[in-house]
Design a protein around this motif. Sequence first.
Motif, PDB file in Angstrom:
ATOM      1  N   CYS A   8       2.620  17.824   9.637  1.00 20.79           N
ATOM      2  CA  CYS A   8       1.826  16.636   9.946  1.00 20.79           C
ATOM      3  C   CYS A   8       0.867  16.807   7.840  1.00 20.79           C
ATOM      4  O   CYS A   8       1.327  15.411   7.082  1.00 20.79           O
ATOM      5  N   HIS A   9       0.537  17.364   8.283  1.00 21.59           N
ATOM      6  CA  HIS A   9      -1.163  17.402   7.346  1.00 21.59           C
ATOM      7  C   HIS A   9      -0.131  18.308   6.569  1.00 21.59           C
ATOM      8  O   HIS A   9      -0.463  17.117   5.254  1.00 21.59           O
ATOM      9  N   GLY A  10       0.834  18.533   6.173  1.00 22.74           N
ATOM     10  CA  GLY A  10       1.425  19.220   4.721  1.00 22.74           C
ATOM     11  C   GLY A  10       2.189  17.675   4.635  1.00 22.74           C
ATOM     12  O   GLY A  10       2.043  17.463   3.268  1.00 22.74           O
ATOM     13  N   ALA A  11       3.145  17.201   5.133  1.00 19.80           N
ATOM     14  CA  ALA A  11       3.839  15.825   4.855  1.00 19.80           C
ATOM     15  C   ALA A  11       2.510  14.951   4.100  1.00 19.80           C
ATOM     16  O   ALA A  11       3.386  13.810   3.274  1.00 19.80           O
ATOM     17  N   VAL A  12       1.213  14.779   4.674  1.00 16.52           N
ATOM     18  CA  VAL A  12       0.337  13.802   3.419  1.00 16.52           C
ATOM     19  C   VAL A  12      -0.124  14.366   2.170  1.00 16.52           C
ATOM     20  O   VAL A  12       0.438  13.173   1.517  1.00 16.52           O
ATOM     21  N   GLN A  17       1.145  13.867  -3.273  1.00 21.52           N
ATOM     22  CA  GLN A  17       1.142  14.481  -4.360  1.00 21.52           C
ATOM     23  C   GLN A  17       2.227  13.537  -5.390  1.00 21.52           C
ATOM     24  O   GLN A  17       1.927  13.768  -6.226  1.00 21.52           O
ATOM     25  N   ARG A  18       3.371  12.805  -4.644  1.00 18.85           N
ATOM     26  CA  ARG A  18       4.049  11.755  -4.725  1.00 18.85           C
ATOM     27  C   ARG A  18       3.701  10.969  -4.868  1.00 18.85           C
ATOM     28  O   ARG A  18       5.056   9.786  -5.338  1.00 18.85           O
ATOM     29  N   ASP A  19       2.206  10.008  -4.742  1.00 17.69           N
ATOM     30  CA  ASP A  19       2.285   8.867  -5.082  1.00 17.69           C
ATOM     31  C   ASP A  19       0.946   8.602  -5.897  1.00 17.69           C
ATOM     32  O   ASP A  19      -0.210   7.951  -5.909  1.00 17.69           O
ATOM     33  N   PRO A  20       1.556   8.499  -7.334  1.00 18.99           N
ATOM     34  CA  PRO A  20       0.020   8.721  -7.986  1.00 18.99           C
ATOM     35  C   PRO A  20      -0.343   7.558  -8.262  1.00 18.99           C
ATOM     36  O   PRO A  20      -1.819   7.324  -8.634  1.00 18.99           O
ATOM     37  N   LEU A  23      -0.549   3.985  -3.299  1.00 20.73           N
ATOM     38  CA  LEU A  23      -0.569   2.964  -2.505  1.00 20.73           C
ATOM     39  C   LEU A  23      -0.156   3.364  -1.397  1.00 20.73           C
ATOM     40  O   LEU A  23      -0.599   2.733  -0.440  1.00 20.73           O
ATOM     41  N   PHE A  24      -0.336   4.392  -1.033  1.00 17.70           N
ATOM     42  CA  PHE A  24      -0.363   5.392   0.958  1.00 17.70           C
ATOM     43  C   PHE A  24      -1.561   5.440   0.696  1.00 17.70           C
ATOM     44  O   PHE A  24      -2.766   6.401   0.223  1.00 17.70           O
ATOM     45  N   VAL A  25      -2.369   4.532   1.976  1.00 18.76           N
ATOM     46  CA  VAL A  25      -3.645   5.004   2.291  1.00 18.76           C
ATOM     47  C   VAL A  25      -2.672   6.225   3.934  1.00 18.76           C
ATOM     48  O   VAL A  25      -2.376   5.134   4.763  1.00 18.76           O
ATOM     49  N   PHE A  26      -3.734   6.930   4.599  1.00 17.33           N
ATOM     50  CA  PHE A  26      -4.143   7.485   5.797  1.00 17.33           C
ATOM     51  C   PHE A  26      -5.031   7.435   7.019  1.00 17.33           C
ATOM     52  O   PHE A  26      -6.111   7.487   6.303  1.00 17.33           O
ATOM     53  N   THR A  27      -4.359   7.600   7.708  1.00 20.44           N
ATOM     54  CA  THR A  27      -5.576   7.370   9.369  1.00 20.44           C
ATOM     55  C   THR A  27      -4.843   8.488  10.121  1.00 20.44           C
ATOM     56  O   THR A  27      -3.440   7.770  10.590  1.00 20.44           O
ATOM     57  N   PRO A  28      -5.221   9.335  10.655  1.00 22.98           N
ATOM     58  CA  PRO A  28      -5.028  10.012  12.223  1.00 22.98           C
ATOM     59  C   PRO A  28      -4.673   9.224  13.040  1.00 22.98           C
ATOM     60  O   PRO A  28      -5.100   8.265  13.652  1.00 22.98           O
ATOM     61  N   GLU A  68      11.447   4.010   4.240  1.00 25.53           N
ATOM     62  CA  GLU A  68      10.694   3.098   3.623  1.00 25.53           C
ATOM     63  C   GLU A  68       9.363   4.255   2.578  1.00 25.53           C
ATOM     64  O   GLU A  68       9.252   3.634   1.225  1.00 25.53           O
ATOM     65  N   ILE A  69       8.813   5.028   3.284  1.00 24.23           N
ATOM     66  CA  ILE A  69       7.814   6.030   2.521  1.00 24.23           C
ATOM     67  C   ILE A  69       8.347   6.802   1.057  1.00 24.23           C
ATOM     68  O   ILE A  69       8.575   6.941   0.017  1.00 24.23           O
ATOM     69  N   ALA A  70       9.239   7.137   1.452  1.00 32.71           N
ATOM     70  CA  ALA A  70      10.620   7.743   0.271  1.00 32.71           C
ATOM     71  C   ALA A  70      10.858   6.807  -0.012  1.00 32.71           C
ATOM     72  O   ALA A  70      10.978   7.448  -2.021  1.00 32.71           O
ATOM     73  N   LYS A  71      10.961   6.001  -0.706  1.00 34.55           N
ATOM     74  CA  LYS A  71      11.747   4.976  -1.494  1.00 34.55           C
ATOM     75  C   LYS A  71      10.318   4.887  -2.729  1.00 34.55           C
ATOM     76  O   LYS A  71      10.626   4.716  -3.339  1.00 34.55           O
ATOM     77  N   ASP A  72       9.458   5.107  -1.849  1.00 34.44           N
ATOM     78  CA  ASP A  72       8.523   4.440  -3.072  1.00 34.44           C
ATOM     79  C   ASP A  72       7.598   6.075  -2.869  1.00 34.44           C
ATOM     80  O   ASP A  72       6.549   5.577  -4.508  1.00 34.44           O
ATOM     81  N   LEU A  73       8.267   7.154  -3.354  1.00 35.29           N
ATOM     82  CA  LEU A  73       7.648   8.555  -3.514  1.00 35.29           C
ATOM     83  C   LEU A  73       8.580   8.482  -5.538  1.00 35.29           C
ATOM     84  O   LEU A  73       8.851   7.668  -5.656  1.00 35.29           O
ATOM     85  N   THR A  74       7.220   8.936  -6.138  1.00 36.30           N
ATOM     86  CA  THR A  74       8.113   9.214  -7.522  1.00 36.30           C
ATOM     87  C   THR A  74       8.864  10.495  -7.064  1.00 36.30           C
ATOM     88  O   THR A  74       9.430  11.843  -6.361  1.00 36.30           O
ATOM     89  N   GLY A  75       9.986  10.529  -7.787  1.00 39.27           N
ATOM     90  CA  GLY A  75      10.975  11.791  -7.910  1.00 39.27           C
ATOM     91  C   GLY A  75      12.149  11.063  -7.435  1.00 39.27           C
ATOM     92  O   GLY A  75      12.508   9.667  -7.228  1.00 39.27           O
TER      93      GLY A  75
END
Length: 126
Positions: A8-12, A17-20, A23-28, A68-75
């Motif tokens: 999970c930490h790696g995924a965040v 890195q792909r959300d320049p 857009l995304f904010v995280f909370t455990p 949905e997250i993947a849709k908004d990432l670069t690449g």
Amino acid sequence: YDCDCRFCHGAVHFIIQRDPTGLFVFTPMQTDVAKALLAQHQIHNMGVDSLVLIKHGQYLINSTAALEIAKDLTGFWYLFGIFRWVPVNIRDDCYQLFARNRYRLFGRRDSCLLPDEQLKDRFLGL
């Protein structure tokens, strides 16, 4: 995200890195902030093995949230959207199988890593 989970930490960090544009904010999921957001959106029975995305006042969970997250990432990550054609119950069953085994596959952390000053504004409740 599950603060104790290495995957999970790696995924965040992968998402960051792909959300320049930030857009995304995280909370455990273990924080009071996450619990308050879940209650505010009337999302019940979500454990640390769940993925919840709150976007435009709506919430998505598990495999639908991941797509949905993947849709908004670069690449080329938006291409994973093709999996929306797979019925949600099948996608979520695969998601849950992976989630149940993530500690065995990737291990656990003893504590939640705190973000550095540069990324601090991308995290809530830390």
